[in-house]
Design an enzyme around this catalytic site. Structure first.
Site, PDB file in Angstrom:
ATOM      1  N   ARG A  23     -16.058  13.015  37.068  1.00 50.69           N
ATOM      2  CA  ARG A  23     -16.299  11.643  37.245  1.00 50.69           C
ATOM      3  C   ARG A  23     -17.890  11.578  36.234  1.00 50.69           C
ATOM      4  O   ARG A  23     -18.605  12.406  36.241  1.00 50.69           O
ATOM      5  CB  ARG A  23     -16.419  11.005  38.235  1.00 50.69           C
ATOM      6  CG  ARG A  23     -14.991  10.891  39.204  1.00 50.69           C
ATOM      7  CD  ARG A  23     -15.375  10.414  40.642  1.00 50.69           C
ATOM      8  NE  ARG A  23     -14.143  10.236  41.407  1.00 50.69           N
ATOM      9  CZ  ARG A  23     -13.827  11.233  42.090  1.00 50.69           C
ATOM     10  NH1 ARG A  23     -14.658  12.277  42.609  1.00 50.69           N
ATOM     11  NH2 ARG A  23     -12.613  11.337  42.856  1.00 50.69           N
ATOM     12  N   LYS A  53     -17.214  11.816  45.690  1.00 48.15           N
ATOM     13  CA  LYS A  53     -17.355  10.798  46.475  1.00 48.15           C
ATOM     14  C   LYS A  53     -17.429  11.222  47.902  1.00 48.15           C
ATOM     15  O   LYS A  53     -17.142  12.128  48.557  1.00 48.15           O
ATOM     16  CB  LYS A  53     -16.064   9.903  46.159  1.00 48.15           C
ATOM     17  CG  LYS A  53     -15.763   9.169  44.954  1.00 48.15           C
ATOM     18  CD  LYS A  53     -14.528   8.420  45.001  1.00 48.15           C
ATOM     19  CE  LYS A  53     -14.504   7.360  43.474  1.00 48.15           C
ATOM     20  NZ  LYS A  53     -13.592   6.787  43.553  1.00 48.15           N
ATOM     21  N   HIS A  62     -14.016   8.057  31.705  1.00 50.39           N
ATOM     22  CA  HIS A  62     -13.019   8.051  32.650  1.00 50.39           C
ATOM     23  C   HIS A  62     -11.840   8.374  31.956  1.00 50.39           C
ATOM     24  O   HIS A  62     -10.716   8.683  32.608  1.00 50.39           O
ATOM     25  CB  HIS A  62     -13.050   6.736  33.692  1.00 50.39           C
ATOM     26  CG  HIS A  62     -12.531   6.834  34.921  1.00 50.39           C
ATOM     27  ND1 HIS A  62     -12.902   7.675  35.909  1.00 50.39           N
ATOM     28  CD2 HIS A  62     -11.196   6.171  35.513  1.00 50.39           C
ATOM     29  CE1 HIS A  62     -12.238   7.409  36.807  1.00 50.39           C
ATOM     30  NE2 HIS A  62     -11.011   6.944  36.837  1.00 50.39           N
ATOM     31  N   ARG A  90     -11.310  11.907  31.871  1.00 47.27           N
ATOM     32  CA  ARG A  90     -10.860  12.453  33.139  1.00 47.27           C
ATOM     33  C   ARG A  90      -9.406  12.219  33.363  1.00 47.27           C
ATOM     34  O   ARG A  90      -8.766  12.987  33.698  1.00 47.27           O
ATOM     35  CB  ARG A  90     -11.735  11.741  34.253  1.00 47.27           C
ATOM     36  CG  ARG A  90     -11.115  12.032  35.614  1.00 47.27           C
ATOM     37  CD  ARG A  90     -12.005  11.270  36.644  1.00 47.27           C
ATOM     38  NE  ARG A  90     -11.497  11.144  37.905  1.00 47.27           N
ATOM     39  CZ  ARG A  90     -11.513  12.170  38.869  1.00 47.27           C
ATOM     40  NH1 ARG A  90     -12.304  13.349  38.540  1.00 47.27           N
ATOM     41  NH2 ARG A  90     -11.312  12.214  40.158  1.00 47.27           N
ATOM     42  N   TYR A 125      -0.410  10.241  37.595  1.00 46.75           N
ATOM     43  CA  TYR A 125      -0.296  11.352  36.241  1.00 46.75           C
ATOM     44  C   TYR A 125       0.977  11.708  36.028  1.00 46.75           C
ATOM     45  O   TYR A 125       1.330  12.034  34.790  1.00 46.75           O
ATOM     46  CB  TYR A 125      -1.629  12.498  36.221  1.00 46.75           C
ATOM     47  CG  TYR A 125      -2.892  11.807  36.420  1.00 46.75           C
ATOM     48  CD1 TYR A 125      -3.584  11.255  35.371  1.00 46.75           C
ATOM     49  CD2 TYR A 125      -3.621  11.717  37.813  1.00 46.75           C
ATOM     50  CE1 TYR A 125      -4.768  10.517  35.535  1.00 46.75           C
ATOM     51  CE2 TYR A 125      -4.897  11.375  37.766  1.00 46.75           C
ATOM     52  CZ  TYR A 125      -5.387  10.751  36.717  1.00 46.75           C
ATOM     53  OH  TYR A 125      -6.698  10.075  36.755  1.00 46.75           O
TER      54      TYR A 125
END
Length: 301
Positions: free
Chosen positions: A150, A174, A242, A245, A277
């Site tokens: 990220r 995170k 992003h 990513r 995805y």
């Protein structure tokens, strides 16, 4: 009519006591008047306390069959819930039939991607390998695309966390969770090249990536590096860290990686966050099929 009076009283409450905008109140008006008109069309007397959850579900199914999208249906349910909550507080009904109606699920937008060939063009382009800024910017794009980290993880990536001998880096993700992400020989070579040039900058922090003044990178700079690099290679639409990513995850799945492996690489808490995805890769697969397969090109009839 009773419903017309009830609607007007409720809308006045929204406008004067709840201080909602005229536009919002008009949206409530449209949905509630549409609903009351459907009850009248069905030939039923309008008796608010007798309306059931099944009645409301039937109407929403009818609206769905007429083409109302999930967002429109959600708003209709919310309008009905608000109306009946208002009537509950006034003691005019004893229950809220709309409370048991599930909100229509909004379709989850597919992640935006850039073409693999676009990223390849950036990473294969000739640059001055003795120029600190050019080498750093190349490394920024490469890190996003080859590790899927990220933006915040890249900015906070510590120099000591990147091991070119083991070909792995440690990411603080995170909720302060660490994960190990492997990388290949090409990225290792660029990290080593960048470190050799960084010595002249004399960084004042322990970060891997720094500005020409030796300070940590900041989001707007990283965003500009990614956007300008991809735009130069012909990328269009949203060109952000992003998106790289997302492109990493899609490329991994397209080239045979397992879903669980991609989940761990991305640092997702659950598999559900990674499964989006698979829809992207299937969509791409279907698009390519329709372009290439001779039977898919035939018109029906």
């Amino acid at each position: 009519m009773l419903m017309d009076a009830t609607i007007e009283r409720f809308l006045q409450y929204l406008r004067l006591e709840r201080n909602l905008s005229w536009r919002t109140v008009d949206l409530y008006r449209r949905d509630l008047e549409q609903w009351s008109a459907s009850v009248a069309t069905a030939g039923r007397p309008l008796d608010l306390p007798s309306i059931t959850t099944l009645d409301l579900r039937s109407w929403l199914m009818e609206r769905s069959s007429m083409g109302d999208c999930a967002g429109t249906l959600r708003h209709k349910v919310q309008a009905l819930r608000a109306l009946y909550n208002y009537l509950l507080r006034r003691g005019e009904v004893t229950s809220n039939p709309a409370a048991q109606v599930e909100l229509a699920k909004m379709p989850r937008p597919l992640p935006k991607l850039v073409r693999e060939k676009t990223v390849d063009a950036v990473l294969d382009a000739d640059i001055d390998q003795d120029d600190f800024t050019q080498v750093r910017d190349r490394l920024v794009v490469m890190l996003f695309y080859e590790t899927g980290i990220r933006l915040s993880e890249l900015i906070g990536l510590q120099d000591a966390a990147v091991d070119v001998d083991k070909r792995e880096l440690k990411v603080r993700g995170k909720r302060d969770k660490d994960r190990i992400v492997p990388f290949g020989d090409e990225l290792a070579a660029w990290v080593s090249r960048y470190r050799s040039l960084r010595q002249a900058v004399r960084p004042s922090c322990g970060n891997l990536l720094v500005t020409v003044k030796g300070k940590p990178l900041y989001p707007s700079l990283v965003y500009r590096v990614v956007h300008d690099s991809l735009a130069w290679a012909g990328g269009s639409g949203k060109l952000s860290p992003h998106v790289l990513r997302h492109t990493f995850a899609s490329a991994m799945l397209n080239h045979g990686a397992g879903l669980n492996s991609v989940k761990e690489l991305l640092g997702h808490e659950s598999l559900a966050a990674t499964q989006v995805y698979t829809h992207v890769t299937l969509s791409e697969l279907q698009h390519n099929y329709e372009l290439a397969h001779p039977r898919a090109l035939k018109k029906g009839g």
